[in-house]
Design an enzyme around this catalytic site. Sequence first.
Site, mmCIF file in Angstrom:
data_model
loop_
_atom_site.group_PDB
_atom_site.id
_atom_site.type_symbol
_atom_site.label_atom_id
_atom_site.label_comp_id
_atom_site.label_asym_id
_atom_site.label_seq_id
_atom_site.Cartn_x
_atom_site.Cartn_y
_atom_site.Cartn_z
ATOM 1 N N LYS A 109 19.591 0.214 -11.153
ATOM 2 C CA LYS A 109 19.734 0.112 -12.609
ATOM 3 C C LYS A 109 20.474 -1.195 -12.918
ATOM 4 C CE LYS A 109 21.501 2.863 -16.499
ATOM 5 N NZ LYS A 109 22.185 4.110 -16.855
ATOM 6 N N GLY B 193 10.464 3.377 -21.598
ATOM 7 C CA GLY B 193 10.239 3.013 -20.195
ATOM 8 C C GLY B 193 11.458 2.360 -19.572
ATOM 9 N N ARG C 15 11.534 12.676 -17.492
ATOM 10 C CA ARG C 15 12.302 13.067 -18.671
ATOM 11 C C ARG C 15 11.391 13.785 -19.653
ATOM 12 N NH1 ARG C 15 15.696 8.183 -18.749
ATOM 13 N NH2 ARG C 15 15.377 7.234 -16.723
ATOM 14 N N GLY D 223 17.261 -6.702 -19.230
ATOM 15 C CA GLY D 223 17.024 -5.973 -17.986
ATOM 16 C C GLY D 223 18.250 -5.833 -17.111
ATOM 17 N N GLY E 82 13.442 -0.250 -18.831
ATOM 18 C CA GLY E 82 13.571 -1.639 -19.261
ATOM 19 C C GLY E 82 14.562 -2.420 -18.419
ATOM 20 N N ASP F 9 14.597 10.845 -24.157
ATOM 21 C CA ASP F 9 14.369 10.034 -22.947
ATOM 22 C C ASP F 9 15.552 10.147 -21.981
ATOM 23 O OD1 ASP F 9 15.410 8.564 -25.291
ATOM 24 O OD2 ASP F 9 15.843 7.003 -23.837
ATOM 25 N N ASN F 10 16.631 10.737 -22.443
ATOM 26 C CA ASN F 10 17.785 10.947 -21.568
ATOM 27 C C ASN F 10 17.949 12.422 -21.218
ATOM 28 O OD1 ASN F 10 18.308 8.229 -21.741
ATOM 29 N ND2 ASN F 10 19.845 8.432 -23.352
#
Length: 509
Positions: free
Chosen positions: A128, A105, A198, A141, A107, A267-268
């Site tokens: 980001k 997720g 993704r 974070g 983060g 996830d990328n």
Amino acid sequence: MPDESLPIPDAGRRGDASPARFAFDNSYARLPERFYRPLAPRPVKAPGLVKINRPLALELGLDPEFLASPAGVATLAGNHVPMGAAPMALAYAGHQFGHFVPQLGDGRAILLGEIVDRGGVRRDVQLKGSGPTPFSRNGDGRAALGPVLREYIVSEAMAALGIATTRSLAAVTTGEPVRRATALPGAVLTRVASSHVRVGTFQFFAAKGDHEALRLLADHVIHRHYPNAATADRPYLALFEQVIRRQAALVANWLLVGFIHGVMNTDNCSIAGETIDYGPCAFMDAYGPETVFSSIDSQGRYAYGNQPRIAHWNLARFAEALLPLLADDTDTAIELANAALNGFSPLFSEALLAGLRRKLGLFTEDAGDMALAQDLLTAMAENQADFTLTFRRLGDAAYDRNADTRVRALFQNPVAYDAWAAGWRARLAAEPLDGPARRAAMHRVNPAFIARNHRVEAALSAAVDAGDYGPFEELLTVVAKPYEDRPAFAAYADPPEPTERVYQTFCGT
Ligand code: AMP
Ligand code: MG
């Protein structure tokens, strides 16, 4: 489930009475709440402007002057949530270096919302480095300035090369340190993406057995990225096939410019087929299929030449997640998925060969073309020839034999080039294009300028260590027009001197 006990500012904190600066229309927010956590970015101490991407702002219908103003910078730092935003952290899972993590997720990112751009394309606007979320696990974070600038430079370089990618709308500093190996200045990148769905987003729901969510997600993605799949006999299979097609084209394009992503975890891997999540990425200088830069990739899993294999592996994980949607019985679903997956290699090879032909100045097809290209690549690998310069200078050599001198000088043993060039010239003789037209066509696909790693590192350290953004700005100017010879920037085309060579890049997470 995410840890709910974190003291996180609530998402209700909305913009004041200022006019709507962002024309948000948030389709992901209309999906069920188990897709994300509504959450505002956490404010920072002292937002500072680094960079606004003016052309991209205009594309999005945003006012660059506003973005560069104190109110704009406050928004880009997460201190102010603009009207119409639906800030949230997205849920996803993923295979990291081959190991499945059921919950990753966002983060350290917050999706502010979606804007339909001037071309009618829906784009995500995400901060980001915007502070902790329920998905942060042990992370803070935050993002450090160096990696934010790297993503800004490399993503914009990729866009200018014509490769599908997320974009960078802005970079701002936070006025707060982030603690990594040492304390570093913090920063926030504003990332623009076709979407942030993704392979790992599908895996998140598949791992939970949440077939309803899988279907909603697939429908969202079809509607948003692959609308013609909706009318296919099997829409979810058509979705899968089209994602395969885009990944095959994307990875071929990476190889054709010498790009190494560095962290091709699922996830990328963007469902929209964009390059996403620029971490320890780099363009290679001397050609070598085994080239790796990432400090965390000791096995070379994500080496340059492994990227097609890994894309295929990631797509197999996507297939597994999609199985419940492909057919009512598992055997049929597996059969359909495998048949589609078998299409990846031919699609990739076709895209790669077509690109190599263009790079070599070939506009007709001959059965020996792949062997011709492979022979050149082998000679380049054996002779440490610079990937970008070899192809750029071939464009000149295709026009004028005297330019051979400058190509052969790139090979440790220049004779290796001579032997290959004889065969290439014989092949060119069968081509209809004449010299100047061929050179122009080759220069349109063989960049003079890439974001060379030593230049990226120099730009980052000038900014981080000395607060000097001059090299960052100049490098952006250079990579914005990669296919034009620009004598004023000629030194940016040069490979690193031995002392300038960069061997490792870091995620900086
Ligand atoms: P990445 O390597 O950037 O693709 O990130 C992998 C996962 O780690 C994602 O779930 C990120 O959100 C998370 N992550 C990376 N850096 C941080 C950080 N500084 N704080 C919290 N989470 C992070
Ligand atoms: Mg990531």
